[in-house]
Each structure stands twice: as C-alpha cells, then as structure tokens.
Design a protein around this motif. Structure first.
Motif, mmCIF file in Angstrom:
data_model
loop_
_atom_site.group_PDB
_atom_site.id
_atom_site.type_symbol
_atom_site.label_atom_id
_atom_site.label_comp_id
_atom_site.label_asym_id
_atom_site.label_seq_id
_atom_site.Cartn_x
_atom_site.Cartn_y
_atom_site.Cartn_z
ATOM 1 N N TYR A 54 4.501 11.197 3.741
ATOM 2 C CA TYR A 54 4.757 11.100 2.233
ATOM 3 C C TYR A 54 5.917 10.705 1.886
ATOM 4 N N ASP A 69 2.161 1.680 -3.432
ATOM 5 C CA ASP A 69 1.485 2.219 -4.452
ATOM 6 C C ASP A 69 1.172 3.927 -4.162
ATOM 7 N N SER A 70 0.778 3.986 -3.238
ATOM 8 C CA SER A 70 0.308 5.500 -2.695
ATOM 9 C C SER A 70 1.268 6.368 -2.331
ATOM 10 N N GLN A 71 2.539 5.843 -2.018
ATOM 11 C CA GLN A 71 3.546 6.695 -1.393
ATOM 12 C C GLN A 71 3.025 7.484 -0.285
ATOM 13 N N GLY A 107 0.809 -1.237 -0.051
ATOM 14 C CA GLY A 107 0.008 0.048 0.150
ATOM 15 C C GLY A 107 0.844 1.228 -0.092
ATOM 16 N N ASP A 112 0.157 5.964 6.367
ATOM 17 C CA ASP A 112 -1.231 6.471 7.034
ATOM 18 C C ASP A 112 -0.912 6.793 8.440
#
Length: 277
Positions: free
Chosen positions: A191, A177-179, A174, A182
């Motif tokens: 980030y 994919d998202s960089q 995850g 959370d």
C-alpha cells in the motif's frame, strides 16, 4: 515457519527473490534512505540504553547501528531468513507479526515500524498494527512508522527510462489510482500512502504531535537514474551529497513530501513526556 497471516507473496519475495540485507548498502538511493532514516530517528530517540522494539525489522539494517549506539533492541519479523540474518546484529530476535505482538503492555520506550505499514494493504490490518505498537509503548513513548510514498513508482520508473512504454504506463497509472501494488511483478503486494494519509492513520491510532517527513527528498530518483543508466557507483559522489542536502532543505515544505520515495511518521503515545528507560 512464518506467521500464517503473512501473505504468501510477501514471504516468497523476501525469502527467494530479494536479499533485503543488501538494499540499503549497495545503491546510492538505498544509502540515501539509510542516512536520512538515521538522521531523522536520532533527532527523536531518547538516549541509550532505551528499549526499542523494531517491528518488521527485516535482516537488521537499522538494528545494527542502533545496537552499536547502545540501545537495547528486540527485533520482530515474519520472515525466517531475516531473523537468522538479524541475529548477527547483537539484537534479540523473534519471528512474529506486527498485528499480534507478544510484548507486554507499556514495556518499550520506542517502537519502530519501518516496513509493516506498507505491506499491510488493508486499513484494518494497519490499524491493528498501530494499535499493538501503542499498547506496548510506555506513556509518552515514541513511534516511528514508515510508508512508501504514493508517487514513488512514478518517479522510479521514469528514472529507469521505461515509463514511456505502454504496459509500464498502464501499470503505474493503476498504482497511482488505487495506491496498491498488486505484487505480481518486481515487488510484493504493498500500500502506498500520501503524507496526509500516513499522518492521519498514526494520529487516529492514539499518537500525539504526529509529524511526517520525506525520507529521501526530491532528488533520490536522480541517483537511481544515474546508477541505472550508467552502471556507475554514485554512493560516494557529489551527486549523492547534493541529493542529501536537497532532502534536508525540503523538510520545511510539506508539498515536497510527494517527491520522496519513503515517508516517516513520528508521534508519541498519549499519556506522558518522553519515554524513559
């Protein structure tokens, strides 16, 4: 009291979960990050007593040696605990936000941003922080901005020998994919940049001749694995020295940027030669 714009999970992480003052001194990969950051900064810094603004300077790990080198340093951080710790470095300190600096226009020779860009998940926030850095720099002044490498979590969790577990594999997939991390486990919201992205963001903010370096190089995760899996201290070992040489040797090869844990972008504000005091 902290800035109301700072995400609560970031405040909790640095105020309650981790002592950032220990991170660069107690592990071999932390020491590697410190040594390499010093090497890279000293390559570009103007001579002391140039004025440095250390934005997001935390408890003052870098402020300490920069003050000892003779620089006039002012540190800003959004975490009250860090401000109290940073007072011990001899720098002046201020509770504040990278996106809203109180410094006057063109008042500093150097701006360091060795943490804010990866804690600002939204591009607009990172752009605002970089715009503020440019505003307070003198023409020709130096910016040094750090990012976490997009692939750092992959190397880290492989080194810690639990990437084969399904839950961890899904979590790291995850992030790749998202960089974005959370902030729900182990680390705060963040980030993760690629080298090209970090360079382009800094250049788009009005900085010239932007270069990006891999800080720890391709062997940092070997140090993390050795310490995590043996319980031994590798901070002053042959393995550490070898990893340090690997980081230096990797510099001419942009494709090896992806192997570092942290990236460092350096650029100059448009409008003049090297900043002067």
């Amino acid at each position: 009291m902290t800035s109301p714009e700072v995400a609560p999970e970031i405040v909790r992480f640095y105020a309650e979960t981790i002592d950032e003052a220990q991170r660069l001194t107690t592990t071999a990969d932390g020491r590697l990050e410190m040594v390499r950051t010093q090497e890279l900064l000293r390559r570009y810094l103007p001579p002391p007593p140039a004025r440095i603004l250390d934005v997001g300077g935390g408890p003052g790990a870098h402020a300490q040696w920069l003050v000892e080198d003779g620089y006039a340093l002012h540190l800003i951080d959004p975490i009250a605990r860090h401000i109290e710790q940073a007072r011990k470095t001899g720098a002046t300190v201020e509770l504040g936000d990278a996106r809203r600096l109180t410094a006057e226009d063109a008042s500093y020779d150097v701006v360091l941003m060795l943490g804010p860009l990866y804690h600002l998940v939204e591009r607009a926030d990172r752009d605002q922080a970089l715009s503020e850095a440019r505003r307070v720099l003198k023409p020709g002044g130096l910016l040094a901005a750090a990012g976490i490498n997009r692939y750092a979590s992959l190397f880290e969790h492989a080194a810690y020998a639990h990437l084969h577990k399904e839950a961890m594999r899904c979590s790291i997939s995850g992030i790749l994919d998202s960089q974005i991390h959370d902030g729900k486990k182990a680390f705060t919201a963040a980030y993760f940049h690629s080298g090209v992205q970090l360079r382009d963001e800094v250049a788009a903010a009005g900085f010239e001749a932007t270069e990006v370096f891999g800080v720890e190089g391709p062997a940092w995760s070997m140090l993390a694995a050795a310490e995590r899996n043996t319980g031994n201290d590798f901070r002053h070992s042959a393995l550490f020295e070898s990893a340090l040489v690997a980081a230096r040797m990797a510099e001419p090869y942009p494709e090896l940027l992806a192997a570092s844990s942290h990236l460092l972008a350096v650029g100059r504000r448009h409008g003049g030669a090297e900043g002067t005091t």
